[in-house]
Each structure stands twice: as C-alpha cells, then as structure tokens.
Design an enzyme around this catalytic site. Sequence first.
Site, PDB file in Angstrom:
ATOM      1  N   GLU A  28      -5.259   1.842 -27.867  1.00 35.54           N
ATOM      2  CA  GLU A  28      -6.273   0.240 -28.209  1.00 35.54           C
ATOM      3  C   GLU A  28      -5.718  -0.159 -28.851  1.00 35.54           C
ATOM      4  O   GLU A  28      -6.044  -1.557 -28.717  1.00 35.54           O
ATOM      5  CB  GLU A  28      -6.452   1.771 -29.966  1.00 35.54           C
ATOM      6  CG  GLU A  28      -7.246   2.710 -29.921  1.00 35.54           C
ATOM      7  CD  GLU A  28      -8.954   2.152 -29.429  1.00 35.54           C
ATOM      8  OE1 GLU A  28      -9.219   1.374 -29.188  1.00 35.54           O
ATOM      9  OE2 GLU A  28      -9.796   3.145 -28.745  1.00 35.54           O
ATOM     10  N   GLU A  51     -15.939  -2.980 -28.048  1.00 26.29           N
ATOM     11  CA  GLU A  51     -15.229  -3.701 -28.810  1.00 26.29           C
ATOM     12  C   GLU A  51     -14.329  -3.271 -30.137  1.00 26.29           C
ATOM     13  O   GLU A  51     -14.802  -2.700 -30.598  1.00 26.29           O
ATOM     14  CB  GLU A  51     -15.729  -4.913 -28.567  1.00 26.29           C
ATOM     15  CG  GLU A  51     -16.731  -4.629 -30.445  1.00 26.29           C
ATOM     16  CD  GLU A  51     -18.029  -6.361 -30.539  1.00 26.29           C
ATOM     17  OE1 GLU A  51     -16.692  -7.233 -30.850  1.00 26.29           O
ATOM     18  OE2 GLU A  51     -19.170  -6.863 -30.798  1.00 26.29           O
ATOM     19  N   TYR A  65      -6.765  40.102 -25.167  1.00 26.03           N
ATOM     20  CA  TYR A  65      -7.287  39.478 -26.105  1.00 26.03           C
ATOM     21  C   TYR A  65      -8.491  38.603 -25.618  1.00 26.03           C
ATOM     22  O   TYR A  65      -8.087  38.108 -24.634  1.00 26.03           O
ATOM     23  CB  TYR A  65      -6.716  38.354 -26.929  1.00 26.03           C
ATOM     24  CG  TYR A  65      -7.047  37.313 -28.376  1.00 26.03           C
ATOM     25  CD1 TYR A  65      -6.898  38.487 -29.324  1.00 26.03           C
ATOM     26  CD2 TYR A  65      -7.499  36.216 -28.114  1.00 26.03           C
ATOM     27  CE1 TYR A  65      -7.548  37.695 -30.195  1.00 26.03           C
ATOM     28  CE2 TYR A  65      -7.596  36.310 -28.440  1.00 26.03           C
ATOM     29  CZ  TYR A  65      -8.253  36.226 -30.033  1.00 26.03           C
ATOM     30  OH  TYR A  65      -8.275  36.083 -31.437  1.00 26.03           O
ATOM     31  N   GLY A 115     -10.462   7.178 -32.553  1.00 28.03           N
ATOM     32  CA  GLY A 115      -9.789   8.647 -32.312  1.00 28.03           C
ATOM     33  C   GLY A 115     -10.552   8.776 -31.265  1.00 28.03           C
ATOM     34  O   GLY A 115     -11.081   8.158 -29.778  1.00 28.03           O
ATOM     35  N   GLU A 123      -4.104   8.241 -28.304  1.00 27.75           N
ATOM     36  CA  GLU A 123      -5.305   7.010 -29.384  1.00 27.75           C
ATOM     37  C   GLU A 123      -4.767   5.468 -30.130  1.00 27.75           C
ATOM     38  O   GLU A 123      -5.171   4.726 -29.543  1.00 27.75           O
ATOM     39  CB  GLU A 123      -6.163   7.731 -30.499  1.00 27.75           C
ATOM     40  CG  GLU A 123      -6.503   8.890 -29.182  1.00 27.75           C
ATOM     41  CD  GLU A 123      -7.523   8.425 -29.198  1.00 27.75           C
ATOM     42  OE1 GLU A 123      -8.022   7.508 -28.857  1.00 27.75           O
ATOM     43  OE2 GLU A 123      -8.233   9.463 -27.791  1.00 27.75           O
TER      44      GLU A 123
END
Length: 301
Positions: free
Chosen positions: A96, A145, A21, A76, A92
């Site tokens: 955060e 920030e 493939y 993100g 994520e």
Amino acid sequence: MDKELLKDKDGLTEAEFLQRYDVSMYERPSVTVDMLIFTVTNEEKENYRKLPEKSLKLLLVKRGVHPYIGQWALPGGFVTNDESVDEAALRELKSETNIDEVYMEQLYTWGDVRRDPRTRVVSCSYMALVDSKSLEVKAGDDADEARWFNVRYSVVEEKKTMLEKDFVFEKTVKITLSNDKDILEGVIRVIEKYAGKAVKVAREVLVSDGIAFDHAEMIQYAVERLRNKVEYTDIAFNLMPELFTLSELQQVYEVTLGKELLSAAFRRKIANMVEETNQFTKDAGHRPAKLFRFNPNWRYV
C-alpha cells in the site's frame, strides 16, 4: 524423558498422533490483517510567511468489490498459510505504501462473530507510523483508490455510573475522516466495567457512515493507543523526517494528542530526546531555525 517415547491415553506417540490428526474436526475461521497507517502532513499555507499547519492523517482504500463496495476501509488482506500474521502485515504495508522500514505494532485482535458478512473472519489490527515524505501510496487489487484522510477525534459524552461496589464508565467518541472529496463519520460507544482490579471493555458502533466493516472501532482504538503512547514514549518521532525544528516537532505532538502544549514545558519534556545539528532551515520569508534530529540514546542520558 524423550518426548518421542511419550504416549497419550490412546497409546500414540506425538508423531503417530500428528500423522492421524484430522484437521476437519474444527471449523477454521479466516484470518486477516488490517493496517492503520498514520502520517502527519503540512496543510496548505495561507501565505508564504505563515508556518503551515499540520494534520494527522490515516490511509484508507475505497473498496472496489463486495462486501461494502464503494465504502472506505483500512488497507489489509487475508493471511496465507505460509506466512505469519506479522509477515502478512508487513506485506500489506509494503503493497500500500511501497515502504517497509517503519514503526509498526500489533494493536488488537477483533473476533466478533458477525464482523464480516462473508464468513467467520478474525482480524489482527496493526498501527504503522510513517514520515509522509517517504510515501508512494497506491491502491491494492481489490480497491479502486487509496487516499489520505484527516483525522478528527472528539469525546462527545462521558458518564460514570456507580454500582454497589464497582462502577461503569461510558464515553461516546466521534471520529470524522475527511479530505477534499469525502467526509466519513463514525460514532463509537466505549463501556468500561470496573470490578475490583478487573476491567472489562466493550465497544459498540452507533454510526458508521461510509466506513466499511467494523473499521470505525479499529480507528477509535488506534487513535486512543497512539495518544497514550505519545505521552510516555518516543513514538512520535516516527512521524518526523530526519531533520526538523522544535516548532515542527511540537506541532506533531499537538495534532496527535489533539491539544495545545505550552512550549516551555514541551521543550523540557523532549530535551533529552533530540540532538542539535549545525544546520538551519532555509524557508523564504522565515528567520532560519536550528534543525534537530532524534537521539536514539535519550533513555540513557
């Protein structure tokens, strides 16, 4: 029949096909996750006798790199080859907010061809609901920030157009995001086309002031989904601490739904969802109020 013995029209088994493939036959878009992290916090008290007002807040990060440098975006990042989309979203969220044991659900896949000026990027958006007392927010590597923004959502115009057999419903929604330093604004037109049992929904960003990419669309969709689910599920309890008063719970419902609720009707609605405790508030200047906790078995009551 053993699939290892099955052959395609070229006489290849699956193993032989995969070995030959060519992955370069199709262009592969990049995939990202975008996190809509909501919480509810207390605003400043005017005096010690007044209960604090609550505010629905959304976490945004200020971009420190191109594109949209200096604008605010949802936290993100790109999905790597060795993780699932859900795993990327959890990564994520952890990076955060420094927490991971929270309510999270996938909302929608955004695939407009020109949504990212860098390259073809498809994004899966996720909504997370967190208790503000457990947060330790920090900005990621490509952000200057991270800050919480108050969310204001209002429908400024609605229009219904009748066609020969069907109809089109349009509404214009204004999203205002603010804190003590910044005010951002997004105006989104939502077009719903009804044809028999089929419904097609399209969104168009009319104004995106200070909000990067197509994130104004994502925010509009997320607030709408959040309000709908608060009406018929127990999702709002993910915004609450372990112990709370019924007045605090009602405030969270009201600020999330964007409307006032009648106390008697509200308490009937959530009666099975909460359990009494033997504890009371100890706020100075207020009469002690009974504390409650979420009842995870309320559906079976």
